[in-house]
Write a protein that holds these residues in place. Structure first.
Motif, PDB file in Angstrom:
ATOM      1  N   ASN A  17       0.793  -1.231   0.000  1.00  0.00           N
ATOM      2  CA  ASN A  17       0.000   0.000   0.000  1.00  0.00           C
ATOM      3  C   ASN A  17       0.826   1.281   0.000  1.00  0.00           C
ATOM      4  O   ASN A  17       0.263   2.365   0.034  1.00  0.00           O
ATOM      5  CB  ASN A  17      -0.934   0.030   1.226  1.00  0.00           C
ATOM      6  CG  ASN A  17      -1.991  -1.040   1.158  1.00  0.00           C
ATOM      7  OD1 ASN A  17      -2.685  -1.155   0.165  1.00  0.00           O
ATOM      8  ND2 ASN A  17      -2.092  -1.834   2.205  1.00  0.00           N
ATOM      9  N   SER A  18       2.138   1.142  -0.013  1.00  0.00           N
ATOM     10  CA  SER A  18       2.996   2.327   0.154  1.00  0.00           C
ATOM     11  C   SER A  18       3.872   2.630  -1.048  1.00  0.00           C
ATOM     12  O   SER A  18       4.883   3.318  -0.925  1.00  0.00           O
ATOM     13  CB  SER A  18       3.866   2.164   1.404  1.00  0.00           C
ATOM     14  OG  SER A  18       3.051   2.028   2.538  1.00  0.00           O
ATOM     15  N   GLY A  19       3.539   2.095  -2.215  1.00  0.00           N
ATOM     16  CA  GLY A  19       4.265   2.445  -3.429  1.00  0.00           C
ATOM     17  C   GLY A  19       5.575   1.722  -3.619  1.00  0.00           C
ATOM     18  O   GLY A  19       5.746   0.568  -3.216  1.00  0.00           O
ATOM     19  N   LEU A  20       6.529   2.442  -4.196  1.00  0.00           N
ATOM     20  CA  LEU A  20       7.820   1.895  -4.600  1.00  0.00           C
ATOM     21  C   LEU A  20       8.931   2.643  -3.880  1.00  0.00           C
ATOM     22  O   LEU A  20       8.912   3.873  -3.797  1.00  0.00           O
ATOM     23  CB  LEU A  20       7.983   2.064  -6.122  1.00  0.00           C
ATOM     24  CG  LEU A  20       9.302   1.674  -6.743  1.00  0.00           C
ATOM     25  CD1 LEU A  20       9.497   0.159  -6.696  1.00  0.00           C
ATOM     26  CD2 LEU A  20       9.357   2.167  -8.193  1.00  0.00           C
ATOM     27  N   ASN A  21       9.906   1.891  -3.376  1.00  0.00           N
ATOM     28  CA  ASN A  21      11.082   2.478  -2.730  1.00  0.00           C
ATOM     29  C   ASN A  21      12.319   1.979  -3.453  1.00  0.00           C
ATOM     30  O   ASN A  21      12.449   0.774  -3.702  1.00  0.00           O
ATOM     31  CB  ASN A  21      11.150   2.056  -1.258  1.00  0.00           C
ATOM     32  CG  ASN A  21       9.937   2.506  -0.496  1.00  0.00           C
ATOM     33  OD1 ASN A  21       9.877   3.635  -0.048  1.00  0.00           O
ATOM     34  ND2 ASN A  21       8.953   1.630  -0.363  1.00  0.00           N
ATOM     35  N   ILE A  22      13.217   2.896  -3.788  1.00  0.00           N
ATOM     36  CA  ILE A  22      14.476   2.521  -4.439  1.00  0.00           C
ATOM     37  C   ILE A  22      15.622   2.934  -3.527  1.00  0.00           C
ATOM     38  O   ILE A  22      15.742   4.103  -3.154  1.00  0.00           O
ATOM     39  CB  ILE A  22      14.626   3.191  -5.829  1.00  0.00           C
ATOM     40  CG1 ILE A  22      13.440   2.829  -6.718  1.00  0.00           C
ATOM     41  CG2 ILE A  22      15.946   2.757  -6.472  1.00  0.00           C
ATOM     42  CD1 ILE A  22      13.436   3.562  -8.063  1.00  0.00           C
ATOM     43  N   TYR A  23      16.456   1.949  -3.187  1.00  0.00           N
ATOM     44  CA  TYR A  23      17.615   2.205  -2.335  1.00  0.00           C
ATOM     45  C   TYR A  23      18.831   2.427  -3.204  1.00  0.00           C
ATOM     46  O   TYR A  23      19.268   1.536  -3.939  1.00  0.00           O
ATOM     47  CB  TYR A  23      17.845   1.024  -1.386  1.00  0.00           C
ATOM     48  CG  TYR A  23      19.067   1.180  -0.519  1.00  0.00           C
ATOM     49  CD1 TYR A  23      19.115   2.151   0.471  1.00  0.00           C
ATOM     50  CD2 TYR A  23      20.175   0.363  -0.699  1.00  0.00           C
ATOM     51  CE1 TYR A  23      20.231   2.296   1.282  1.00  0.00           C
ATOM     52  CE2 TYR A  23      21.298   0.490   0.105  1.00  0.00           C
ATOM     53  CZ  TYR A  23      21.319   1.472   1.082  1.00  0.00           C
ATOM     54  OH  TYR A  23      22.425   1.610   1.877  1.00  0.00           O
ATOM     55  N   ASP A  24      19.386   3.625  -3.140  1.00  0.00           N
ATOM     56  CA  ASP A  24      20.610   3.989  -3.856  1.00  0.00           C
ATOM     57  C   ASP A  24      21.783   3.585  -2.971  1.00  0.00           C
ATOM     58  O   ASP A  24      22.087   4.234  -1.969  1.00  0.00           O
ATOM     59  CB  ASP A  24      20.608   5.490  -4.126  1.00  0.00           C
ATOM     60  CG  ASP A  24      21.838   5.975  -4.867  1.00  0.00           C
ATOM     61  OD1 ASP A  24      22.867   5.265  -4.884  1.00  0.00           O
ATOM     62  OD2 ASP A  24      21.767   7.078  -5.429  1.00  0.00           O
ATOM     63  N   LYS A  25      22.420   2.475  -3.339  1.00  0.00           N
ATOM     64  CA  LYS A  25      23.501   1.906  -2.544  1.00  0.00           C
ATOM     65  C   LYS A  25      24.678   2.871  -2.423  1.00  0.00           C
ATOM     66  O   LYS A  25      25.283   3.005  -1.361  1.00  0.00           O
ATOM     67  CB  LYS A  25      23.938   0.594  -3.208  1.00  0.00           C
ATOM     68  CG  LYS A  25      24.706  -0.334  -2.320  1.00  0.00           C
ATOM     69  CD  LYS A  25      24.714  -1.722  -2.906  1.00  0.00           C
ATOM     70  CE  LYS A  25      26.031  -2.046  -3.523  1.00  0.00           C
ATOM     71  NZ  LYS A  25      26.104  -3.405  -4.036  1.00  0.00           N
ATOM     72  N   LYS A  26      24.971   3.556  -3.509  1.00  0.00           N
ATOM     73  CA  LYS A  26      26.115   4.477  -3.543  1.00  0.00           C
ATOM     74  C   LYS A  26      25.951   5.614  -2.527  1.00  0.00           C
ATOM     75  O   LYS A  26      26.887   5.973  -1.832  1.00  0.00           O
ATOM     76  CB  LYS A  26      26.264   5.044  -4.960  1.00  0.00           C
ATOM     77  CG  LYS A  26      27.415   5.974  -5.146  1.00  0.00           C
ATOM     78  CD  LYS A  26      27.472   6.465  -6.577  1.00  0.00           C
ATOM     79  CE  LYS A  26      28.523   7.530  -6.742  1.00  0.00           C
ATOM     80  NZ  LYS A  26      28.458   8.137  -8.072  1.00  0.00           N
TER      81      LYS A  26
END
Length: 194
Positions: A17-26
């Motif tokens: 229910n909370s969309g999309l999360n993208i983790y930028d490792k750098k």
């Protein structure tokens, strides 16, 4: 939730229910994307069911309202949805799986079978075939895999996994069922995700 790592090593987390999360490792930071009403550049729905990166690096995000293709430079989304009374759209907006064949055709597993999408021509076609004496068009396709031999392995809810020989070109594919793996063969679950 659905978790995916892209070719750059970034972690994508699709939520219920909370969309999309993208983790930028750098940079050690998450960026969150949600559906914003009346904003055609946002995620089209906050329930993410599947994330797939094709060979050209395009990331496809499946939701309850179709497909989102993300522009990784601007982080704007392009939407692909079912349109009533037209041949050139998804057959259903509930998307469960993706796969890309050797000809760069995107296979889309929906609540009502498999659609094929040609990125070059922006055209769709629904696969006509059957699985255990039932049309694929009536089966929720939870998983797909195209193996080295060019066979499609398809997981259909309540049907187990079927191995199919693929024939035809472009968007005009025919699938011939060669094997069904299910409870009779020792497969433990009716709903299968490969």
């Amino acid at each position: 939730s659905y978790v995916f790592v892209d070719n750059k090593g970034d972690l994508w987390v699709g939520t219920k229910n909370s969309g999309l999360n993208i983790y930028d490792k750098k940079n050690n930071v998450f960026t969150r994307f949600v559906s914003i009403p009346n904003n055609d550049n946002s995620l089209n729905n906050n329930n993410v069911s599947y994330i797939y990166e094709d060979r050209s690096g395009i990331v496809w995000i499946a939701t309850e309202k179709g497909i989102n293709k993300i522009d990784r430079n601007s982080y704007k989304f392009v939407h692909f949805q079912h349109v009533q009374n037209t041949d050139n759209s998804l057959n259903n907006n509930l998307i469960w799986s993706f796969q890309e064949d050797k000809n760069n055709i995107i296979w889309i597993g929906t609540d009502e079978g498999i659609d094929l999408y040609d990125k070059k021509t922006n055209r769709y076609n629904q696969v006509k075939s059957s699985f255990a004496n039932k049309s694929l068009a009536g089966i929720r396709i939870l998983a797909m895999l195209i193996d080295r031999n060019g066979h499609a392995w398809i997981g259909g809810e309540g049907y187990g996994v079927g191995e199919f020989v693929i024939s035809g070109m472009g968007l005009h594919k025919t699938l011939s069922l060669t094997k069904v793996l299910n409870k009779r063969n020792g497969l433990d679950r009716k709903s299968t995700r490969l």
